[in-house]
Every structure is written in structure tokens, then in C-alpha cells.
Design a protein around this motif. Sequence first.
Motif, PDB file in Angstrom:
ATOM      1  N   ARG A 335       0.832  -1.216   0.000  1.00  0.00           N
ATOM      2  CA  ARG A 335       0.000   0.000   0.000  1.00  0.00           C
ATOM      3  C   ARG A 335       0.860   1.257   0.000  1.00  0.00           C
ATOM      4  O   ARG A 335       0.620   2.191  -0.749  1.00  0.00           O
ATOM      5  N   ARG A 339       0.677   3.746  -3.161  1.00  0.00           N
ATOM      6  CA  ARG A 339       0.129   5.071  -2.870  1.00  0.00           C
ATOM      7  C   ARG A 339       1.190   6.137  -3.034  1.00  0.00           C
ATOM      8  O   ARG A 339       0.934   7.207  -3.578  1.00  0.00           O
ATOM      9  N   LEU A 342       1.522   6.792  -6.786  1.00  0.00           N
ATOM     10  CA  LEU A 342       0.427   7.541  -7.418  1.00  0.00           C
ATOM     11  C   LEU A 342       0.201   8.903  -6.772  1.00  0.00           C
ATOM     12  O   LEU A 342      -0.358   9.807  -7.391  1.00  0.00           O
ATOM     13  N   ASN A 343       0.663   9.050  -5.539  1.00  0.00           N
ATOM     14  CA  ASN A 343       0.389  10.278  -4.788  1.00  0.00           C
ATOM     15  C   ASN A 343       0.908  11.531  -5.460  1.00  0.00           C
ATOM     16  O   ASN A 343       0.318  12.597  -5.323  1.00  0.00           O
ATOM     17  N   VAL A 346      -2.025  12.397  -7.438  1.00  0.00           N
ATOM     18  CA  VAL A 346      -3.261  12.554  -6.658  1.00  0.00           C
ATOM     19  C   VAL A 346      -3.225  13.835  -5.828  1.00  0.00           C
ATOM     20  O   VAL A 346      -4.215  14.560  -5.732  1.00  0.00           O
ATOM     21  N   GLN A 347      -2.066  14.123  -5.251  1.00  0.00           N
ATOM     22  CA  GLN A 347      -1.978  15.293  -4.379  1.00  0.00           C
ATOM     23  C   GLN A 347      -1.938  16.613  -5.137  1.00  0.00           C
ATOM     24  O   GLN A 347      -2.086  17.666  -4.548  1.00  0.00           O
ATOM     25  N   SER A 355      -8.918  14.106  -3.558  1.00  0.00           N
ATOM     26  CA  SER A 355      -7.669  13.359  -3.360  1.00  0.00           C
ATOM     27  C   SER A 355      -7.846  12.303  -2.278  1.00  0.00           C
ATOM     28  O   SER A 355      -7.412  11.161  -2.423  1.00  0.00           O
ATOM     29  N   GLU A 356      -8.518  12.698  -1.195  1.00  0.00           N
ATOM     30  CA  GLU A 356      -8.745  11.750  -0.093  1.00  0.00           C
ATOM     31  C   GLU A 356      -9.589  10.573  -0.550  1.00  0.00           C
ATOM     32  O   GLU A 356      -9.325   9.431  -0.210  1.00  0.00           O
ATOM     33  N   GLU A 359      -7.537   8.275  -2.688  1.00  0.00           N
ATOM     34  CA  GLU A 359      -6.602   7.492  -1.879  1.00  0.00           C
ATOM     35  C   GLU A 359      -7.316   6.343  -1.168  1.00  0.00           C
ATOM     36  O   GLU A 359      -6.790   5.240  -1.071  1.00  0.00           O
ATOM     37  N   LEU A 362      -7.961   3.645  -3.702  1.00  0.00           N
ATOM     38  CA  LEU A 362      -6.739   2.908  -4.033  1.00  0.00           C
ATOM     39  C   LEU A 362      -6.368   1.941  -2.917  1.00  0.00           C
ATOM     40  O   LEU A 362      -5.977   0.802  -3.171  1.00  0.00           O
ATOM     41  N   SER A 363      -6.536   2.371  -1.674  1.00  0.00           N
ATOM     42  CA  SER A 363      -6.240   1.476  -0.555  1.00  0.00           C
ATOM     43  C   SER A 363      -7.124   0.234  -0.601  1.00  0.00           C
ATOM     44  O   SER A 363      -6.648  -0.882  -0.399  1.00  0.00           O
ATOM     45  N   LEU A 366      -6.025  -2.099  -3.368  1.00  0.00           N
ATOM     46  CA  LEU A 366      -4.801  -2.823  -3.045  1.00  0.00           C
ATOM     47  C   LEU A 366      -5.077  -3.916  -2.032  1.00  0.00           C
ATOM     48  O   LEU A 366      -4.536  -5.005  -2.113  1.00  0.00           O
TER      49      LEU A 366
END
Lengths: 371, 251
Positions: A335, A339, A342-343, A346-347, A355-356, A359, A362-363, A366
Amino acid sequence: MTVPVQVRSARPKSTNPADFDAVTGRELDWKFSPVAKLQDLISGELDGSHFDYHAPETAGVSLSWIPSTDPRVGVAGLPEDKASANAWATASEVLLVSLTSENVTEITITRDALGTTARAAHILIEAAPFSKSTVILQNSGDARLVENVEILVGAEAQLNVITVQEWNDDALHLASHFSRVGRNATLQHSIVSLTGEVIRVNPSAHLAEDGSSVTMLGVYFADAHQHIEQQVYVNHDAPHSKSRVTYKGALQGEGARTVWIGDVLIGNKATGTDSYEQNRNLMLTDGTRADSIPNLEIETGDIAGAGHASATGRFDDEQLFYLQARGISEEEARRLVVRGFLNEVVQQLGVPALSERIEAYLSAELEAGVK
Amino acid sequence: MSTLKITDLHVSVETDQGTKQILRGVNLEINSGETHAIMGPNGSGKSTLAYTIAGHPKYTVDSGSITLDGEDVLEMSVDERAKAGLFLAMQYPVEIPGVTVTNFLRTAKTAIDGEAPSLRNWIKEVRESMANLKMDASFSERNVNEGFSGGEKKRHEILQLELLKPKFAVLDETDSGLDVDALKIVSEGVNRAKENTGMGVLLITHYTRILRYIKPEFVHVFVNGKVAEEGGPELADRLESEGYDRYTEIA
């Protein structure tokens, strides 16, 4: 014998689908796509009526339907493939999103009930000079959608456009985004593609005036038997224009497939151009495929900088070992790595709540993948 | 008081040319508070021993055992070994893009302790440890090992050692690539961690240089995958003047 068009700027454009030959899947711009699944959308009959959407009343934003004969329609760009032309010719009217506020304004336009009928859509986002706005196209539910999205960024305006694909698993979505960026204006354009069977969103940016700049971002996560594609085109057509293109994707599961093509043209008027594009893919499992093709055409010698990078890699066992050697479990380590990867994109989206949510998605993906 | 015990350890690795045997019967016993130096020429199997203790999947244990206070280490996954109190300071720490040092340290500490550290104390402890290692505060917002110089990577390894407080630390050529100032800072960090926690140290090195700053009670010379000679600190002095030729000729 027809000579294939090699130069991006020389591609034929037309709003009439009949001007394009039938798509066989051998064409340069279709050869990576699952054309057999898409023929109905490329050349079949589409529903061109107004599509369903909802958006909150927002000061500084007005939404209205305008005829496709409106002089603003087609300014940002014209179809370069048959599917795009099919949608253009079919959509009865264009949804105009007009942005006028000089204070930062954010609006989410949600489409969650498009249904399973093949349909066309056409949206025109117009940011007035000096305006500052964020527009989120939030897509979910069923879809068999072909659409054109035009984006006009007025002088000195700052516009952030994000299209988020969280469709049902069997959704098909073909989109062409055309943007024209005015004098000293800034566009940030992002594509977030998470769920849907086939998602092909091709964004282009025409840096048409002095000092115009664009940041094009993409983040995608392809699961088993999912096809996510983006053909990005940046046209530097004026002095001192700047572009940054960053697309990052992860692939997980048998038959997960992604395609990224990044064309950057630095025209002979575009002196002092500063351009960089990159695409990075992370393959989390076997049986995935990522195509990544950067192209750079430069027609002037006087540029500030131009570069590109492309890399597709597997999960790095050494990264996992390093984290595990610090007591972190394998699941948590995976993870963290994905993350982290990709962050970077995303950020940068500029909408923290979005973004949250990405995320969190994605979590969950995964976690499902590790089991 | 803890004991890390390695008994008749045989380890091989798969290469393109087939299976290659590297460790050929290693015996070693380290207790809390002791510092053991493992010295030897290139290719003698020093790093293999380090990675085998940590559980790197590349290495296959063909026979023998590693136990920590009687518990079978070889049965543990990599993260279980770390939680049991083993720490490997790596020779070549990898970059982890997008994961900040702060996030990484907190995640590791939480995993090792089984609970999140109290925030205020933790921030203070990290800040102090970083200051001790002469690391700039901005370091914590950088991504793990990304763009770190060789010296920064080693300091970051020792920072983790100080914060995670293992029972045994294996230092794999921590001295390589360090100038003398950095070597001193890193060595002081190791000595400080040992003083604070009473951990045992397995110091793997090619050179005797680091032994000026970290004093071992025991020296083991590795040649051809096993211990060729053992002794006290005087053995290191002898290696300093004579080198490894004596052993390689015998082998």
C-alpha cells in the motif's frame, strides 16, 4: 495509395463522421484500443438528446444548453477521429458551463444516470478572462458514452478541470477533450480513471497565446480486463508557453491494460517553450500490459526546454524487503509503495476531498488485490 | 539478556549459472551488549549472512539454524523478524518514491511496537535523533532515500536504528562510502543506540577503519563462506597491517 499521416498537427479534422474511414483497429490512433467492443459507439447510432446531470447552484457558474451552431462551439478544437465526429454530429445541443467569478469557485457536475443506451454528449466549459474556477466532472453508474468536452480558458484565467471515471464495471466511455488556453492563462486538466470496462479519454491543449500554460495530469488504476487509455496532445503554438504532463498508473490483475500516448508539438511560433511530459506505470501483478509512447516534434530551435520520460516497471521486491525489514507487513508495504507512486499526481489535483476519496479507493483496491 | 545464535548455517543463492553455495557452515553467538565485527575479503559471504538474518527472499537456507532467544528466526517472515528485535542497516538502501521519511518512520515504529507512538514524544524523539546525527529538519519531509547522498542514506539507516531500538543490529558495511566526518557521526549514533538499549551489534565491514570508532569485543574473519579465525580486537589490528592475503592463500 494513401500515405499515413505521421505529423500530429497534420491529422484531418472534421465534424462529419462520414469524412473518416471505417475504423478497423489498424489505425495509428485506434491500434491499442479494443475496437470490436466500441464499434457501436464509433459509428453506430447514438442518442443525442440532453443528458442527465446534476450540479448545485453555484455563484459565478451558470449552466445552460446552447445550439451546436453557437460560434463558441468548435473554437477549442474539432474531432480528429470518427467516434468524436459521431458524437459531435449527433449531440443536439451543447451543455455550456460558464465560469465568471474572479474568486475561486468550485463546481461538481455529476452524471450518474446515463443508462445503457449508446449516447452522445457535448460540453463546453468557458472560463471568462481573469476567472478562477475548478470544474469536476464526476462520472458514475452505467454508461455507453461518446463525448466531446471543449474547454476555453480566457486571458489570465486559472481553470482546473478534473474528469473522474468511477463508472459501473461494464461501462464504455470514449471522450475527446479539446482545450484552448488564452494569454497568460493557466489550465490544469486531470483525468482520474478508476472503474469502467473501457475508458478512453484523449485530451488536447492548444497553447494559443503568449504565456499560456497547461498542466495535464492523469492517474489511473486498471483492474483485471479493464482498458484505460489516454492520448494526450499538447500544441505549443505561441511564445513563452509552458506545459507539464504527468500521467501515472497502476495495473493489477489478468488482462489489465493501459495505454498512454503523449504527443507534444512545439510549433515554429512557440519560441521560449518550456515543456516536459512523463508517464510512469507500475505493474502490480502478472498478466498486465501498459503501452507508453511519448512523441516530441520541435519546429523551432529557440526553446527553453523540452523533455520526456516514460517508464513501466514491476513491483520492486527490494522496496518491499526494505519496508518489511522495518517491521511493516507485506500488505502495508505494498500500500505504501503504490500510494506513494500515485500520490505525486493525486496530491496535485487541487481538490483535497477528491484526493482523499481517491486514496481511499486505491487502498481498498490494493487490499482486495493482496488477498 | 538476549542471544542471537547461528548454528552450522549453509546458504545458497540462485544465479544465472545455477545454484551457488555461499555460506558453508557458519557458527556465531552474540549476546546483548556485545559488539562482534565480521571482517573478510569481498565475496566471502559477509553480506549474505546479513541478508539471511534479515530474511531476504533471494537467499536459500539449505541447513543450519538461526535462533533469537531460542525462537526459530528462519520460520519468521521478514517483518516478524524486525518485530522480534532484529535490525539490518543496509549497505544499499532503496528509494521509496512518494513516501516521506516522517510517514515511513511512524509506520515502522507503529508496526514494531504494535501501537502508534504518542505523537508529542515521538516528534520530539525524532527531532533529537536527527539533530544528533546532524540531519537537517527538512530531511523528514523528503521521500525515503530519494536523492539522498551516500552519507545521508547511512545516517537515515542509523536514525532508524536509534528510533526502532532493536535487540540486535546487523550493520552491513555501514562504513562504505563515508568520509571521516560522516563515519564519526554514524559511529557515534551506533554507540549511542547501544548505550541506550544494550543491544548486541554485528558489525560487518571490509575495512578496519570503522573499528576506531566502534570497538568490538570479538572479531570473526570470514573466508569462503565460513569463519576462518576468531579473536579479540587484536585480530583486527593484525588485519590492518597484514590484510586478508594470509587467509586467501590458505583457502
